[in-house]
Design an enzyme around this catalytic site. Structure first.
Site, PDB file in Angstrom:
ATOM      1  CB  SER A   7      -0.898   0.005   1.245  1.00 13.77           C
ATOM      2  OG  SER A   7      -1.572   1.251   1.324  1.00 13.77           O
ATOM      3  CG  HIS A  32      -4.088  -1.419  -1.490  1.00 13.76           C
ATOM      4  ND1 HIS A  32      -5.219  -2.184  -1.723  1.00 13.76           N
ATOM      5  CD2 HIS A  32      -4.444  -0.514  -0.538  1.00 13.76           C
ATOM      6  CE1 HIS A  32      -6.206  -1.768  -0.948  1.00 13.76           C
ATOM      7  NE2 HIS A  32      -5.770  -0.749  -0.220  1.00 13.76           N
ATOM      8  CG  ASP A  34      -5.394   2.843   0.810  1.00 16.09           C
ATOM      9  OD1 ASP A  34      -6.289   1.994   0.748  1.00 16.09           O
ATOM     10  OD2 ASP A  34      -4.286   2.630   1.334  1.00 16.09           O
ATOM     11  CG  MET A  36      -8.479   7.540   2.055  1.00 18.11           C
ATOM     12  SD  MET A  36      -7.516   7.736   3.568  1.00 18.11           S
ATOM     13  CE  MET A  36      -6.641   6.179   3.611  1.00 18.11           C
ATOM     14  CG  HIS A  66      -9.441   0.394  -0.388  1.00 18.16           C
ATOM     15  ND1 HIS A  66      -8.824   0.275   0.841  1.00 18.16           N
ATOM     16  CD2 HIS A  66     -10.772   0.368  -0.128  1.00 18.16           C
ATOM     17  CE1 HIS A  66      -9.749   0.186   1.794  1.00 18.16           C
ATOM     18  NE2 HIS A  66     -10.932   0.254   1.235  1.00 18.16           N
ATOM     19  CG  MET A  68     -11.567   3.722   1.903  1.00 19.04           C
ATOM     20  SD  MET A  68     -10.034   3.744   2.864  1.00 19.04           S
ATOM     21  CE  MET A  68      -8.850   3.696   1.532  1.00 19.04           C
ATOM     22  CG  MET A 136     -11.546  -2.091   5.393  1.00 14.69           C
ATOM     23  SD  MET A 136     -10.011  -1.637   4.562  1.00 14.69           S
ATOM     24  CE  MET A 136      -9.038  -0.866   5.846  1.00 14.69           C
ATOM     25  CG  PHE A 142      -5.708   7.534   9.731  1.00 12.13           C
ATOM     26  CD1 PHE A 142      -5.094   8.743   9.374  1.00 12.13           C
ATOM     27  CD2 PHE A 142      -7.020   7.549  10.167  1.00 12.13           C
ATOM     28  CE1 PHE A 142      -5.796   9.934   9.469  1.00 12.13           C
ATOM     29  CE2 PHE A 142      -7.732   8.748  10.255  1.00 12.13           C
ATOM     30  CZ  PHE A 142      -7.120   9.945   9.906  1.00 12.13           C
ATOM     31  N   GLY A 143      -3.002   4.498   7.731  1.00 10.62           N
ATOM     32  CA  GLY A 143      -2.073   3.380   7.815  1.00 10.62           C
ATOM     33  C   GLY A 143      -1.482   3.307   9.215  1.00 10.62           C
ATOM     34  CG  ASP A 170      -6.290  -2.394   3.247  1.00 14.71           C
ATOM     35  OD1 ASP A 170      -5.169  -2.122   3.699  1.00 14.71           O
ATOM     36  OD2 ASP A 170      -6.986  -1.603   2.579  1.00 14.71           O
ATOM     37  N   GLY A 192       1.109  -2.075   4.101  1.00 21.49           N
ATOM     38  CA  GLY A 192       1.645  -0.726   3.986  1.00 21.49           C
ATOM     39  C   GLY A 192       2.865  -0.538   4.850  1.00 21.49           C
TER      40      GLY A 192
HETATM   41  C1  DX5 Z   1      -6.312   2.141   5.494  1.00 28.07           C
HETATM   42  C2  DX5 Z   1      -5.886   1.685   4.132  1.00 28.07           C
HETATM   43  C3  DX5 Z   1      -4.782   0.705   4.080  1.00 28.07           C
HETATM   44  C4  DX5 Z   1      -3.493   1.115   4.709  1.00 28.07           C
HETATM   45  C5  DX5 Z   1      -2.820  -0.133   5.183  1.00 28.07           C
HETATM   46  O1  DX5 Z   1      -7.533   2.793   5.374  1.00 28.07           O
HETATM   47  O2  DX5 Z   1      -6.990   1.108   3.443  1.00 28.07           O
HETATM   48  O3  DX5 Z   1      -4.556   0.289   2.736  1.00 28.07           O
HETATM   49  O4  DX5 Z   1      -2.634   1.783   3.823  1.00 28.07           O
HETATM   50  O5  DX5 Z   1      -1.621   0.223   5.752  1.00 28.07           O
HETATM   51  P1  DX5 Z   1      -0.976  -0.517   7.017  1.00 28.07           P
HETATM   52  O6  DX5 Z   1      -0.424  -1.815   6.479  1.00 28.07           O
HETATM   53  O7  DX5 Z   1       0.055   0.440   7.439  1.00 28.07           O
HETATM   54  O8  DX5 Z   1      -2.046  -0.737   8.020  1.00 28.07           O
HETATM   55 ZN    ZN Z   2      -6.642   0.144   1.486  1.00 26.18          ZN
END
Ligand code: DX5
Ligand code: ZN
Length: 217
Positions: A7, A32, A34, A36, A66, A68, A136, A142-143, A170, A192
Site C-alpha cells: 500500500s 494498492h 487508497d 479517500m 481501494h 473510500m 478491512m 489511516f495506515g 487490509d 503498507g
Molecule cells: C487504510 C488503508 C490501508 C493502509 C494499510 O484505510 O486502506 O490500505 O494503507 O496500511 P498498514 O499496512 O500500514 O495498516
Molecule cells: Zn486500502
C-alpha cells in the site's frame, strides 16, 4: 497462492515513483492505492491524476484501487481507465450492486470492501458480483494501525458461507499475523507500514509467497 499488494499510503510521498519501483523490483503482485475523500473516512489521500500517472509510468503494474468515497459511482469510469481492479465499500449510501455491475461491464476486477463493524453476512448478496472481498482489518482511513485479530474470523466466516472468490485483507498486516489469515482463507495481503519499513522487501515477499505454497494454494 498468496499475492501481495504493497500500500503506497505508507510510501515516502516525496519519492512515490521510487517507492513504487522498489515494490515492483521486490516482486509485488499488485500495488494498492487508497483513495479517500475526507467524508467516508476522516482523511484524504490520492486522486485521479496520481492513479493516471502511476499507470502511465508503470503500464505493466496492476493497480488495486481501494475507493473510500461516499459516492464511488461518480469515479468508476475515470479510475477504471487505469486500474486492474477496484473495490467499493458495502457501507456507501449509494447502490453497491450497480457499482459492481459497472465495474464488471468495464472488464475490471470488481471488489467489495467491508469495514470491521460490517458483518460477513452483509456481503452475501454480492457474492455473485464481487470477484474479491476486501476485509478491512483496521478502521479505514489511516495506515499504521494495529491489526484487528477478530477479523480473522470474518474471513473464515466468508469461506464458511461458501464465498469462493478472492479474499483480501487490509490494515496492520505483518509477517506475524499472515499465517493466521492464510489459514482462514486469505488470498491477497495488502501491506503498507510493515512493507515500507522492511529492511528486506524482496526477502519478505519471498517469505510471503512461500507461506502460500506451504499452506492452502
Ligand atoms: C487504510 C488503508 C490501508 C493502509 C494499510 O484505510 O486502506 O490500505 O494503507 O496500511 P498498514 O499496512 O500500514 O495498516
Ligand atoms: Zn486500502
Amino acid at each position: 497462492m498468496i499475492r501481495i499488494a504493497p500500500s503506497i499510503l505508507a510510501a515516502d510521498q516525496m519519492h512515490l515513483g521510487r517507492d513504487v519501483r522498489r515494490a515492483m523490483e521486490a516482486g509485488c503482485d499488485y500495488v494498492h492505492v487508497d483513495i479517500m475523500d475526507g467524508h467516508f473516512v476522516p482523511n484524504m489521500s490520492f486522486g485521479t491524476d496520481l492513479v493516471h500517472s502511476l499507470h502511465t509510468n508503470f503500464p505493466e503494474l496492476k493497480l488495486d484501487v481501494h475507493l473510500m468515497l461516499d459516492n464511488p459511482e461518480k469515479y468508476l469510469h475515470v479510475f477504471g481507465q487505469y486500474a486492474w481492479g477496484i473495490t467499493v465499500h458495502e457501507e456507501i449510501p449509494g447502490d453497491v450492486r450497480s457499482c459492481l455491475e459497472t465495474l464488471r461491464s468495464m472488464g475490471l476486477n470488481p471488489g467489495l470492501s467491508l469495514r470491521p463493524g460490517t458483518p460477513a453476512e452483509r456481503a452475501r448478496p454480492f457474492f455473485d458480483l464481487a470477484d474479491r472481498i476486501l476485509v478491512m482489518t483496521v478502521e479505514p482511513g489511516f495506515g499504521g494501525q494495529p491489526f484487528r485479530w477478530d477479523m480473522v474470523d470474518k474471513i473464515r466466516e466468508l469461506r464458511r458461507m461458501g464465498y469462493t472468490g478472492s479474499i483480501e485483507a487490509d490494515g496492520g498486516l505483518t509477517l506475524e499475523n499472515l499465517p493466521a489469515l492464510l489459514e482462514a482463507g486469505l488470498d491477497v495481503a495488502v501491506m503498507g507500514t510493515a512493507f515500507y519499513r522492511s529492511l528486506d522487501m524482496k526477502g519478505d515477499i519471498q517469505k510471503i509467497h512461500a507461506m502460500g505454497e506451504d499452506g492452502r494454494s
